[in-house]
Structures are given as C-alpha cells and as structure tokens.
Write a protein that holds these residues in place. Structure first.
Motif, PDB file in Angstrom:
ATOM      1  N   GLU A 140       0.825  -1.204   0.000  1.00 52.17           N
ATOM      2  CA  GLU A 140       0.000   0.000   0.000  1.00 52.17           C
ATOM      3  C   GLU A 140       0.862   1.259   0.000  1.00 52.17           C
ATOM      4  OE1 GLU A 140      -3.690   2.062   0.100  1.00 52.17           O
ATOM      5  OE2 GLU A 140      -3.312  -0.075  -0.102  1.00 52.17           O
ATOM      6  N   LEU A 141       1.923   1.231   0.795  1.00 55.15           N
ATOM      7  CA  LEU A 141       2.827   2.380   0.856  1.00 55.15           C
ATOM      8  C   LEU A 141       3.493   2.618  -0.492  1.00 55.15           C
ATOM      9  CD1 LEU A 141       4.288   4.582   2.430  1.00 55.15           C
ATOM     10  CD2 LEU A 141       5.907   2.849   3.227  1.00 55.15           C
ATOM     11  N   MET A 142       3.917   1.542  -1.152  1.00 56.18           N
ATOM     12  CA  MET A 142       4.575   1.691  -2.448  1.00 56.18           C
ATOM     13  C   MET A 142       3.609   2.189  -3.511  1.00 56.18           C
ATOM     14  SD  MET A 142       7.709   1.258  -2.006  1.00 56.18           S
ATOM     15  CE  MET A 142       8.653   0.752  -0.553  1.00 56.18           C
ATOM     16  N   GLU A 143       2.338   1.879  -3.394  1.00 59.43           N
ATOM     17  CA  GLU A 143       1.347   2.439  -4.316  1.00 59.43           C
ATOM     18  C   GLU A 143       1.272   3.954  -4.178  1.00 59.43           C
ATOM     19  OE1 GLU A 143      -2.318   0.401  -3.472  1.00 59.43           O
ATOM     20  OE2 GLU A 143      -1.955  -1.112  -5.018  1.00 59.43           O
ATOM     21  N   LYS A 144       1.538   4.421  -2.969  1.00 56.46           N
ATOM     22  CA  LYS A 144       1.540   5.873  -2.730  1.00 56.46           C
ATOM     23  C   LYS A 144       2.806   6.527  -3.270  1.00 56.46           C
ATOM     24  CE  LYS A 144       1.108   9.278   1.019  1.00 56.46           C
ATOM     25  NZ  LYS A 144      -0.057   9.981   0.428  1.00 56.46           N
ATOM     26  N   VAL A 145       3.917   5.793  -3.231  1.00 52.62           N
ATOM     27  CA  VAL A 145       5.213   6.352  -3.607  1.00 52.62           C
ATOM     28  C   VAL A 145       5.491   6.265  -5.109  1.00 52.62           C
ATOM     29  CG1 VAL A 145       7.722   6.078  -3.305  1.00 52.62           C
ATOM     30  CG2 VAL A 145       6.200   5.909  -1.323  1.00 52.62           C
ATOM     31  N   VAL A 146       4.944   5.254  -5.794  1.00 49.30           N
ATOM     32  CA  VAL A 146       5.386   4.897  -7.138  1.00 49.30           C
ATOM     33  C   VAL A 146       5.356   6.051  -8.131  1.00 49.30           C
ATOM     34  CG1 VAL A 146       3.108   4.058  -7.875  1.00 49.30           C
ATOM     35  CG2 VAL A 146       5.188   3.158  -8.971  1.00 49.30           C
ATOM     36  N   ASN A 147       4.369   6.908  -8.073  1.00 52.11           N
ATOM     37  CA  ASN A 147       4.253   7.997  -9.050  1.00 52.11           C
ATOM     38  C   ASN A 147       4.656   9.350  -8.480  1.00 52.11           C
ATOM     39  OD1 ASN A 147       3.206   6.443 -11.347  1.00 52.11           O
ATOM     40  ND2 ASN A 147       1.431   6.117 -10.022  1.00 52.11           N
ATOM     41  N   THR A 148       5.496   9.331  -7.444  1.00 47.39           N
ATOM     42  CA  THR A 148       6.006  10.574  -6.872  1.00 47.39           C
ATOM     43  C   THR A 148       7.364  10.910  -7.471  1.00 47.39           C
ATOM     44  OG1 THR A 148       7.070   9.423  -5.015  1.00 47.39           O
ATOM     45  CG2 THR A 148       4.797  10.205  -4.683  1.00 47.39           C
ATOM     46  N   TYR A 149       7.863  12.116  -7.110  1.00 51.12           N
ATOM     47  CA  TYR A 149       9.150  12.604  -7.616  1.00 51.12           C
ATOM     48  C   TYR A 149       9.971  13.141  -6.454  1.00 51.12           C
ATOM     49  CZ  TYR A 149       7.059  11.824 -12.090  1.00 51.12           C
ATOM     50  OH  TYR A 149       6.479  11.193 -13.162  1.00 51.12           O
ATOM     51  N   GLY A 150      11.287  12.920  -6.513  1.00 49.32           N
ATOM     52  CA  GLY A 150      12.141  13.314  -5.407  1.00 49.32           C
ATOM     53  C   GLY A 150      13.257  14.259  -5.826  1.00 49.32           C
ATOM     54  N   LYS A 151      13.572  15.183  -4.930  1.00 49.59           N
ATOM     55  CA  LYS A 151      14.758  16.041  -5.081  1.00 49.59           C
ATOM     56  C   LYS A 151      15.665  15.745  -3.900  1.00 49.59           C
ATOM     57  CE  LYS A 151      14.564  20.620  -4.625  1.00 49.59           C
ATOM     58  NZ  LYS A 151      14.432  22.051  -4.999  1.00 49.59           N
ATOM     59  N   THR A 152      16.868  15.257  -4.198  1.00 44.89           N
ATOM     60  CA  THR A 152      17.756  14.737  -3.160  1.00 44.89           C
ATOM     61  C   THR A 152      19.111  15.425  -3.190  1.00 44.89           C
ATOM     62  OG1 THR A 152      16.703  12.561  -3.344  1.00 44.89           O
ATOM     63  CG2 THR A 152      18.845  12.655  -2.244  1.00 44.89           C
ATOM     64  N   TRP A 153      19.525  15.888  -2.019  1.00 54.29           N
ATOM     65  CA  TRP A 153      20.871  16.454  -1.853  1.00 54.29           C
ATOM     66  C   TRP A 153      21.600  15.673  -0.771  1.00 54.29           C
ATOM     67  CZ3 TRP A 153      22.756  20.025  -5.131  1.00 54.29           C
ATOM     68  CH2 TRP A 153      21.848  20.776  -5.877  1.00 54.29           C
ATOM     69  N   ALA A 208      11.665 -11.356  -5.201  1.00 56.77           N
ATOM     70  CA  ALA A 208      10.315 -11.683  -4.737  1.00 56.77           C
ATOM     71  C   ALA A 208       9.476 -10.427  -4.558  1.00 56.77           C
ATOM     72  CB  ALA A 208      10.398 -12.463  -3.422  1.00 56.77           C
ATOM     73  N   ILE A 209      10.117  -9.369  -4.059  1.00 60.87           N
ATOM     74  CA  ILE A 209       9.402  -8.102  -3.872  1.00 60.87           C
ATOM     75  C   ILE A 209       8.970  -7.543  -5.222  1.00 60.87           C
ATOM     76  CG2 ILE A 209       9.656  -5.709  -3.111  1.00 60.87           C
ATOM     77  CD1 ILE A 209      11.584  -6.795  -0.940  1.00 60.87           C
ATOM     78  N   ARG A 210       9.860  -7.624  -6.190  1.00 60.72           N
ATOM     79  CA  ARG A 210       9.530  -7.146  -7.540  1.00 60.72           C
ATOM     80  C   ARG A 210       8.302  -7.876  -8.080  1.00 60.72           C
ATOM     81  NH1 ARG A 210      13.770  -5.803 -12.213  1.00 60.72           N
ATOM     82  NH2 ARG A 210      12.339  -5.455 -13.947  1.00 60.72           N
ATOM     83  N   ALA A 211       8.280  -9.194  -7.939  1.00 60.17           N
ATOM     84  CA  ALA A 211       7.155  -9.980  -8.440  1.00 60.17           C
ATOM     85  C   ALA A 211       5.857  -9.599  -7.743  1.00 60.17           C
ATOM     86  CB  ALA A 211       7.448 -11.469  -8.267  1.00 60.17           C
ATOM     87  N   SER A 212       5.952  -9.306  -6.441  1.00 60.11           N
ATOM     88  CA  SER A 212       4.743  -8.987  -5.676  1.00 60.11           C
ATOM     89  C   SER A 212       4.160  -7.625  -6.033  1.00 60.11           C
ATOM     90  CB  SER A 212       5.048  -9.029  -4.173  1.00 60.11           C
ATOM     91  OG  SER A 212       5.836  -7.916  -3.778  1.00 60.11           O
ATOM     92  N   ARG A 213       4.928  -6.800  -6.734  1.00 60.81           N
ATOM     93  CA  ARG A 213       4.466  -5.455  -7.094  1.00 60.81           C
ATOM     94  C   ARG A 213       4.043  -5.342  -8.559  1.00 60.81           C
ATOM     95  NH1 ARG A 213       9.280  -1.926  -4.091  1.00 60.81           N
ATOM     96  NH2 ARG A 213       8.827  -2.646  -1.968  1.00 60.81           N
ATOM     97  N   SER A 214       3.873  -6.457  -9.207  1.00 64.29           N
ATOM     98  CA  SER A 214       3.516  -6.431 -10.630  1.00 64.29           C
ATOM     99  C   SER A 214       2.182  -5.735 -10.868  1.00 64.29           C
ATOM    100  CB  SER A 214       3.474  -7.854 -11.190  1.00 64.29           C
ATOM    101  OG  SER A 214       2.489  -8.627 -10.507  1.00 64.29           O
ATOM    102  N   ASP A 215       1.320  -5.692  -9.855  1.00 66.29           N
ATOM    103  CA  ASP A 215       0.006  -5.074 -10.024  1.00 66.29           C
ATOM    104  C   ASP A 215       0.003  -3.582  -9.710  1.00 66.29           C
ATOM    105  OD1 ASP A 215       0.527  -5.660  -7.319  1.00 66.29           O
ATOM    106  OD2 ASP A 215      -1.613  -5.543  -6.838  1.00 66.29           O
ATOM    107  N   ILE A 216       1.100  -3.052  -9.203  1.00 59.87           N
ATOM    108  CA  ILE A 216       1.159  -1.623  -8.894  1.00 59.87           C
ATOM    109  C   ILE A 216       1.229  -0.834 -10.205  1.00 59.87           C
ATOM    110  CG2 ILE A 216       2.530   0.224  -7.853  1.00 59.87           C
ATOM    111  CD1 ILE A 216       3.330  -1.657  -5.651  1.00 59.87           C
ATOM    112  N   VAL A 217       0.360   0.145 -10.347  1.00 64.76           N
ATOM    113  CA  VAL A 217       0.276   0.912 -11.591  1.00 64.76           C
ATOM    114  C   VAL A 217       1.264   2.070 -11.554  1.00 64.76           C
ATOM    115  CG1 VAL A 217      -1.208   2.292 -13.081  1.00 64.76           C
ATOM    116  CG2 VAL A 217      -2.138   0.286 -11.885  1.00 64.76           C
TER     117      VAL A 217
END
Length: 262
Positions: free
Chosen positions: A149-162, A208-217
């Motif tokens: 659920e958390l990764m569904e929230k993060v997947v389409n976000t953008y980051g600025k990192t210093w 395994a984590i990659r496979a479990s996220r195949s449904d994340i859009v």
C-alpha cells in the motif's frame, strides 16, 4: 481490503523496525563520549520534546547515484515524514544503527505538484517508478500488505535529493559541498553487488518483492524529470557572491547551475 496510507505508517510504528542491522561504514574521528556528555544526552532526551523527529513514520531503503556519475552509487536509508497527501520529506542516513551518519535530505512530491514546477526546477527531480516496480526500494520490517500500500503511494512521486556527506568516499568527516543525487530508472544501472549486500544485511528478497508489485500501476514518467538522461548534469560549485538566494535575485546563473562531473 484496501488499507489507508496513514494506517500503513501506523502499522510500521506498532510493528517495530526489523531486527536486521545495516551499520554505517564510516568512522568519525573524535574522543569517545564522556560520562558528562552521556548524562546530558540522556537528560535532554527525557525532558525535551522533538516533534519534527517524532513525526517520522516510515523507513524506506533504496539507492542513489551522483547526478553526472552513475558509477558513484550508495545505499540510502530514508526516514520519512508525511506532511500532507502531496508532500513528504526524508532525512537520509548511511545505515540503520544509532551511529548511522546523516547523508542528506530528500523532498518527495506528487506528480500533480511536479507538473506545476518550472522547467529548470524539474531538472533537479527524479522519478520513483522504477525504484518501486523493480523492488529496489523497500520498507524493511513492514508487513507485506502494508508495504504494498505504501509503495502504491510512492510509485508515481518525484524526489529532489541532496547529499551533504558523501559516505561512499569520505570515511571520516563530511567534506566538500552538497551533491545532487538521482534515482535509477532501468534495470542494469544499479551495481548488483550493492543490491545483494543490501538484501543480505536486511534480509530482503528483491526478486520476490519485484514480483509482488507487478500489479502496482506506474504511470509514464512526467516530462522534465530525470533530466540526466538527456545529458543535463547539474552540480554545485563554489562561487563568489550570495548565490541563487541573494536578496533581489531570481533564477539560476550559469555559474550556480553548472555541469560538473563528480
């Protein structure tokens, strides 16, 4: 049942962090803390409140590289605060132990906010689609359903990192000036040895984590992000004067926003 993102973060707090350790590889010089210092530290921690620190509610572990130097790679432990539905912020460390070194900060915004940024600003931001879908960005210790659920929230976000402490090379003190960091956008970019070491230390299984996220859009990356892929290398360099934020001054100058290889 679909979980509320805030319930996800509460679950992390209640469940506790993973017992697996990813220690810092940097040793700062200096004398061991004296008894007096330890007493002061203990007293302050018992008496003083720390609202900004206490607001940190999630731990994400991933990888960064220097903008302009894809070979300069390092693991990054993000301790995240959700400010609202469109903005998060993270403090970044080189480990998950109490002697971890503070490496930098990341600001995370929604696609909606990213699309409002001016073109020059967008060049500083990177996408998170590949990090999430590839399984290289993880939330160690979080139950699988909550992490999903958390990764569904993060997947389409953008980051600025210093990064302010370049712990991949500065093994004693934070030297030099801050560096703009980027996130990986395709398979084959991240050093497999670095990933394998992370999985071993934290007990994660990226495949395994990659496979479990195949449904994340993951939506297509917004125009303007990951500008390094178009040859836009942006790093700071020392200049005279007040810089971008000097009174009465707006925008970047050629000297302040410059291509500078690390």
């Amino acid at each position: 049942m679909k979980l509320n993102p805030y319930v996800v973060l509460l679950t992390l707090a209640l469940a506790g962090c993973t017992t697996e350790r990813s220690p810092s590889n940097v040793t700062a010089p200096g004398a061991p803390a004296s008894t007096k210092t330890k007493v002061l530290e203990t007293g302050a921690s018992m008496i003083q409140s720390r609202p900004p620190v206490e607001a940190i509610s999630a731990w994400l572990d991933g990888f960064h590289f220097y903008n302009g130097d894809q070979n300069g790679q390092m693991e990054a432990h993000h301790y995240v605060t959700i400010l609202n539905e469109d903005v998060m912020q993270a403090v970044i460390y080189d480990g998950n132990t109490n002697d971890a070194k503070l490496m930098g900060v990341e600001y995370i915004i929604s696609e909606r906010l990213f699309n409002t940024l001016p073109p020059e600003e967008k060049k500083l931001w990177h996408s998170h689609q590949h990090e999430v879908k590839s399984g290289t960005l993880v939330a160690p210790g979080l139950p699988q359903a909550a992490e999903h659920e958390l990764m569904e929230k993060v997947v389409n976000t953008y980051g600025k990192t210093w990064h302010t402490w370049h712990t991949d090379r500065d093994k004693t003190l934070p030297l030099g000036i801050p560096a703009l960091m980027m996130g990986f956008t395709a398979d084959g970019q991240l050093d497999p040895k670095l990933l394998a070491e992370r999985d071993r230390e934290l007990g994660t299984d990226t495949k395994a984590i990659r496979a479990s996220r195949s449904d994340i859009v993951a939506r297509p990356v917004a125009s303007g992000a990951n500008a390094w892929q178009q040859g836009e290398v942006i790093q700071l360099q020392r200049v005279k004067g007040g810089g971008e934020h000097a009174h009465g001054k707006t925008g970047f100058t050629d000297a302040e926003q410059t291509s500078h290889q690390h």
